[in-house]
Design a protein around this motif. Structure first.
Motif, PDB file in Angstrom:
ATOM      1  N   UNK A  57      88.797 -32.998  11.716  1.00 23.25           N
ATOM      2  CA  UNK A  57      89.255 -32.073  12.742  1.00 23.25           C
ATOM      3  C   UNK A  57      89.020 -30.617  12.367  1.00 23.25           C
ATOM      4  N   UNK A  58      88.829 -30.327  11.078  1.00 23.07           N
ATOM      5  CA  UNK A  58      88.571 -28.957  10.630  1.00 23.07           C
ATOM      6  C   UNK A  58      87.116 -28.747  10.225  1.00 23.07           C
ATOM      7  N   UNK A  59      86.264 -29.709  10.521  1.00 27.03           N
ATOM      8  CA  UNK A  59      84.851 -29.589  10.178  1.00 27.03           C
ATOM      9  C   UNK A  59      84.547 -29.906   8.721  1.00 27.03           C
ATOM     10  N   UNK A  60      85.467 -30.545   8.020  1.00 32.40           N
ATOM     11  CA  UNK A  60      85.240 -30.908   6.622  1.00 32.40           C
ATOM     12  C   UNK A  60      84.536 -32.260   6.534  1.00 32.40           C
ATOM     13  N   UNK A  61      83.683 -32.396   5.551  1.00 29.94           N
ATOM     14  CA  UNK A  61      82.913 -33.625   5.379  1.00 29.94           C
ATOM     15  C   UNK A  61      83.835 -34.757   4.937  1.00 29.94           C
ATOM     16  N   UNK A  62      83.902 -35.825   5.731  1.00 26.71           N
ATOM     17  CA  UNK A  62      84.813 -36.929   5.442  1.00 26.71           C
ATOM     18  C   UNK A  62      84.368 -37.705   4.202  1.00 26.71           C
ATOM     19  N   UNK A  63      83.054 -37.839   4.008  1.00 25.55           N
ATOM     20  CA  UNK A  63      82.586 -38.560   2.823  1.00 25.55           C
ATOM     21  C   UNK A  63      82.979 -37.819   1.550  1.00 25.55           C
ATOM     22  N   UNK A  64      82.835 -36.503   1.545  1.00 27.32           N
ATOM     23  CA  UNK A  64      83.210 -35.718   0.366  1.00 27.32           C
ATOM     24  C   UNK A  64      84.706 -35.839   0.102  1.00 27.32           C
ATOM     25  N   UNK A  65      85.505 -35.769   1.154  1.00 29.65           N
ATOM     26  CA  UNK A  65      86.948 -35.904   0.988  1.00 29.65           C
ATOM     27  C   UNK A  65      87.300 -37.313   0.509  1.00 29.65           C
ATOM     28  N   UNK A  66      86.552 -38.301   0.955  1.00 25.72           N
ATOM     29  CA  UNK A  66      86.796 -39.672   0.497  1.00 25.72           C
ATOM     30  C   UNK A  66      86.450 -39.819  -0.979  1.00 25.72           C
ATOM     31  N   UNK A  67      85.352 -39.178  -1.409  1.00 25.94           N
ATOM     32  CA  UNK A  67      84.976 -39.233  -2.827  1.00 25.94           C
ATOM     33  C   UNK A  67      86.049 -38.583  -3.699  1.00 25.94           C
ATOM     34  N   UNK A  68      86.572 -37.446  -3.255  1.00 27.29           N
ATOM     35  CA  UNK A  68      87.655 -36.801  -4.017  1.00 27.29           C
ATOM     36  C   UNK A  68      88.953 -37.605  -3.909  1.00 27.29           C
ATOM     37  N   UNK A  69      89.152 -38.269  -2.772  1.00 26.93           N
ATOM     38  CA  UNK A  69      90.316 -39.148  -2.647  1.00 26.93           C
ATOM     39  C   UNK A  69      90.230 -40.325  -3.598  1.00 26.93           C
ATOM     40  N   UNK A  70      89.033 -40.880  -3.759  1.00 21.18           N
ATOM     41  CA  UNK A  70      88.816 -41.947  -4.740  1.00 21.18           C
ATOM     42  C   UNK A  70      89.109 -41.437  -6.150  1.00 21.18           C
ATOM     43  N   UNK A  71      88.692 -40.219  -6.426  1.00 17.49           N
ATOM     44  CA  UNK A  71      88.958 -39.603  -7.732  1.00 17.49           C
ATOM     45  C   UNK A  71      90.459 -39.507  -7.983  1.00 17.49           C
ATOM     46  N   UNK A  72      91.203 -39.132  -6.955  1.00 15.03           N
ATOM     47  CA  UNK A  72      92.663 -39.031  -7.073  1.00 15.03           C
ATOM     48  C   UNK A  72      93.281 -40.402  -7.340  1.00 15.03           C
ATOM     49  N   UNK A  73      92.846 -41.409  -6.592  1.00 12.78           N
ATOM     50  CA  UNK A  73      93.388 -42.762  -6.776  1.00 12.78           C
ATOM     51  C   UNK A  73      93.124 -43.281  -8.185  1.00 12.78           C
ATOM     52  N   UNK A  74      91.907 -43.072  -8.681  1.00 13.85           N
ATOM     53  CA  UNK A  74      91.572 -43.541 -10.025  1.00 13.85           C
ATOM     54  C   UNK A  74      92.387 -42.814 -11.091  1.00 13.85           C
ATOM     55  N   UNK A  75      92.650 -41.527 -10.883  1.00 15.41           N
ATOM     56  CA  UNK A  75      93.451 -40.782 -11.862  1.00 15.41           C
ATOM     57  C   UNK A  75      94.873 -41.334 -11.924  1.00 15.41           C
ATOM     58  N   UNK A  76      95.403 -41.764 -10.800  1.00 13.66           N
ATOM     59  CA  UNK A  76      96.746 -42.359 -10.776  1.00 13.66           C
ATOM     60  C   UNK A  76      96.740 -43.710 -11.476  1.00 13.66           C
ATOM     61  N   UNK A  77      95.732 -44.532 -11.181  1.00 10.78           N
ATOM     62  CA  UNK A  77      95.657 -45.867 -11.757  1.00 10.78           C
ATOM     63  C   UNK A  77      95.477 -45.807 -13.273  1.00 10.78           C
ATOM     64  N   UNK A  78      94.599 -44.910 -13.729  1.00 11.66           N
ATOM     65  CA  UNK A  78      94.286 -44.821 -15.155  1.00 11.66           C
ATOM     66  C   UNK A  78      95.526 -44.464 -15.975  1.00 11.66           C
ATOM     67  N   UNK A  79      96.456 -43.725 -15.387  1.00 15.66           N
ATOM     68  CA  UNK A  79      97.673 -43.343 -16.099  1.00 15.66           C
ATOM     69  C   UNK A  79      98.787 -44.364 -15.881  1.00 15.66           C
ATOM     70  N   UNK A  80      99.011 -44.774 -14.635  1.00 16.64           N
ATOM     71  CA  UNK A  80     100.176 -45.600 -14.299  1.00 16.64           C
ATOM     72  C   UNK A  80     100.076 -47.016 -14.850  1.00 16.64           C
ATOM     73  N   UNK A  81      98.926 -47.652 -14.702  1.00 14.17           N
ATOM     74  CA  UNK A  81      98.800 -49.051 -15.117  1.00 14.17           C
ATOM     75  C   UNK A  81      98.946 -49.230 -16.624  1.00 14.17           C
ATOM     76  N   UNK A  82      98.261 -48.428 -17.475  1.00 16.87           N
ATOM     77  CA  UNK A  82      98.491 -48.580 -18.920  1.00 16.87           C
ATOM     78  C   UNK A  82      99.937 -48.324 -19.336  1.00 16.87           C
TER      79      UNK A  82
END
Length: 303
Positions: free
Chosen positions: A92-117
């Motif tokens: 809705x703001x003209x931001x690239x959804x794929x780029x935001x998804x890639x950074x969203x994946x980065x966020x999810x992995x950072x949570x998993x890498x810390x929380x699961x261990x």
């Protein structure tokens, strides 16, 4: 005291007898253990899961380099359709959804890498303490029963309401949710291994409880814990997504796969990829760990 070997009439040190018994249990020398784990990734399921996971991790790690403008860079037009310049279109703001998804994946992995261990280590430690002491075991089991009384997302909601939404609350919520899984698995594995002949032999030879636990029981009990760790990653992925979808996870404008779905639901008609893109990444991420856990389970339990 040394023990005579009746077949060769050679005196064998007690530590060597115990180590031999341990290796005979399932061939758990360090090299053999590593080879068994690596063998899981030579199976079709393990190989496919590893390739998918490496591709996702590579995209997440390289996202700041590939897209130096960041996840909040705006283009001229909102709700553009998928194209060569915008694989998933724009929001809705003209931001690239794929780029935001890639950074969203980065966020999810950072949570998993810390929380699961954290969950694996703390849960396993609690399970071992509970198995070694009756009083501590009763206390630990009651605490685990209380945690199990709350579904993962509901428990996460309670923790987020106390801590406030954001990355730390998600890590704590996921870590706490996994404690019963690892604690009970570790306790069951320790109790099972304690009845094995190699443990009885070690006790007979006067080996201390701590040595038996660290050098002989834990190496034999680590397989199910690791397999459950891979399985729990899938649960962790959906706990994050569930909390973020209802607005209690990562807060905009910072993206996660769940928070993108939370916003994308409102614009599903104008930009279907707003939902399809993050959902595809969630499926691929969870599928990769599911395949890896299946491959590990099949390999470590192979007779």
């Amino acid at each position: 005291m040394p023990n005579p070997d009746p077949t060769t009439n050679v005196t064998v040190p007690s530590t060597q007898v115990v180590s031999t018994a341990q290796r005979q249990q399932r061939g758990l020398t360090p090299n053999a253990t590593m080879r068994r784990y690596l063998a899981a990734f030579r199976t079709p399921r393990g190989l496919v899961g590893l390739v998918i996971l490496l591709a996702l991790v590579l995209l997440a790690v390289l996202a700041p380099i590939l897209y130096p403008g960041g996840y909040d860079q705006q283009s001229g037009d909102s709700f553009q359709g998928p194209s060569g310049s915008h694989l998933f279109g724009t929001d809705e703001l003209g931001r690239d959804i794929f780029i935001r998804t890639a950074f969203g994946l980065r966020m999810d992995l950072s949570i998993i890498v810390v929380a699961v261990p954290i969950s694996l280590v703390v849960g396993t430690a609690l399970g071992l303490v509970g198995a070694l002491s009756r009083i501590a075991g009763t206390f630990v089991q009651r605490v685990m029963d209380i945690i199990l009384g709350f579904p993962g997302v509901v428990l996460g909601v309670c923790i987020v309401l106390i801590m406030g939404p954001g990355w730390p609350a998600l890590v704590v919520a996921i870590a706490v949710s996994g404690l019963p899984l690892f604690a009970r698995q570790a306790r069951a594995a320790l109790l099972e291994q304690s009845q094995r002949e190699y443990v009885t032999a070690a006790r007979t030879l006067g080996v201390g409880k701590g040595t038996i636990l660290v050098r002989h029981i834990l190496p034999n009990a680590v397989d199910p814990v690791l397999v459950n760790g891979a399985i729990f990653v899938v649960v962790a992925i959906f706990i994050e997504a569930g909390l973020s979808i209802i607005g209690l996870g990562i807060q905009p404008p910072e993206p996660s796969l769940g928070s993108l779905l939370n916003v994308g639901i409102r614009f599903i008609e104008q930009a279907p990829m707003y939902i399809i893109g993050p959902t595809l990444f969630l499926i691929l991420l969870s599928m990769s760990f599911s395949l890896i856990s299946d491959a590990l389970n099949g390999t470590v339990n192979r007779k």
